[in-house]
Design a protein around this motif. Structure first.
Motif: not given
Length: 387
Positions: A278-287
């Motif tokens: 869920x963390x990865x999914x919510x932070x795609x732009x951040x990545x």
């Protein structure tokens, strides 16, 4: 390298999810630590019952004192061995003891359970330096008086100080309470051996315990005694004898507990994995932004993996913290060697502390590695367009 504060900050931003996931891990670590502490407490109690300087003599083929028989003639032969130490009064530090099981009702449940009734001689007291009388007095020779370990006195009816029990057609009055530094003797009732043998119509002892002048003399003593055709006995160091008693039960506790913990840990690991996905999914732009700034895939993978490990450490630390309070509790179980009840406490050791943290890190790694790989494989352009 992405700063560690980045991982901490993300956990704090999603603090409710972090709290719930860490709570699941804390529960698993609590159970894992409690099981190890339980087995360690049992071993510690039984091992502390024995002494490196003492040896115990049983009938050959006997696994415990309950099954053993030593005649008075054999006791006299054993008393004459040159390796035996002497007390301040010049008497040999060797004693024959009788062990029988009696059935008493528990104070809490009124259900009966086996308790060890140990017949001892005056020589037994200096051999057991850890035994201290804390209330009352020792029994008068020739009387129907007993002294009781504090642990067993709390759990069973009729054996508090001043109370009495009816055993072997006689009433026995408790005149003293003793402690033994947490050793298994605190789960026993002690009585004059001669009175016990009269009451139970026995003419033989269960075991003989002796103190060596030098612990290194044990091998020569054991070889000579076991080769003597008049004795048909086996000799063991007292500490090894009690250590053997704890092995089967401690192993059973560990296997059962670890089996339950592994099942729980699967749930906690899946919970951590869902949280990290869920963390990865919510932070795609951040990545994508991090990749655009020049951070490599391995930096992204490391950052998300560290986040999962931090999460597990929070849960593991909380679980271990609450498990440490179990040391204030005393529990009891049946000793498989003697079929009597033994009381002991949970015991936390450095090895359990280390094992618990390694276990929680394993859960954190297993739950975080796949989401971290997914984050590291994100394409920069697609990640930035995902808004």
């Amino acid at each position: 390298m992405i700063p560690l504060s980045y991982s901490f900050r993300n956990l704090w931003i999603r603090r409710m999810t972090t709290l719930l996931t860490a709570g699941g891990m804390a529960l698993v670590v609590f159970v894992f630590s409690a099981v190890l502490m339980l087995a360690n407490g049992l071993e510690k109690t039984l091992v502390s019952t024995g002494s490196d300087q003492n040896a115990i003599i049983l009938r050959k083929g006997s696994d415990s004192e309950v099954q053993s028989m030593i005649t008075r003639d054999q006791v006299n032969i054993l008393k004459s061995q040159p390796e035996i130490s002497t007390g301040p009064d010049g008497k040999a530090l060797v004693t024959g003891e009788v062990l029988v099981l009696i059935n008493l009702p528990k104070r809490a449940t009124n259900r009966p359970s086996n308790v060890e009734l140990r017949g001892v001689l005056p020589e037994s007291i200096p051999l057991r330096s850890q035994v201290k009388l804390i209330k009352g007095r020792f029994w008068q020779p020739g009387s129907s008086e007993i002294i009781v370990g504090t642990s067993v006195a709390k759990r069973f009816q009729g054996i508090g100080l001043g109370e009495s029990i009816h055993v072997a057609m006689r009433d026995w009055t408790v005149v003293g309470l003793f402690e033994s530094g947490g050793a298994a003797f605190e789960s026993e009732i002690w009585i004059d051996a001669e009175q016990l043998m009269q009451a139970f119509k026995r003419t033989i002892f269960s075991s003989v315990t002796l103190q060596l002048k030098n612990p290194n003399d044990f091998s020569s003593l054991k070889t000579r005694l076991e080769a003597d055709p008049r004795l048909t006995v086996t000799a063991e160091r007292e500490k090894e004898y009690y250590t053997k008693q704890s092995k089967v039960l401690a192993m059973f506790i560990r296997i059962l507990g670890i089996f339950v913990t592994v099942i729980f840990s699967l749930g906690a690991t899946i919970g951590a994995m869902i949280t990290m996905y869920a963390s990865v999914s919510n932070r795609t732009v951040e990545i994508g932004t991090l990749r655009a700034l020049g951070f490599r895939r391995r930096h992204i993978l490391t950052a998300f993996l560290m986040e999962s490990l931090f999460l597990s450490l929070v849960g593991g630390g909380a679980g271990l913290f609450f498990a440490s309070f179990l040391q204030t509790l005393t529990v009891s179980t049946t000793n498989f060697a003697t079929f009597s009840e033994i009381a002991f406490s949970f015991s936390l050791s450095p090895s359990i502390f280390l094992a618990s943290f390694l276990f929680t890190l394993m859960m954190g790694f297993a739950g975080g590695v796949l989401p971290a790989v997914q984050a590291a494989r994100r394409n920069i352009v697609q990640a930035l367009r995902s808004t």
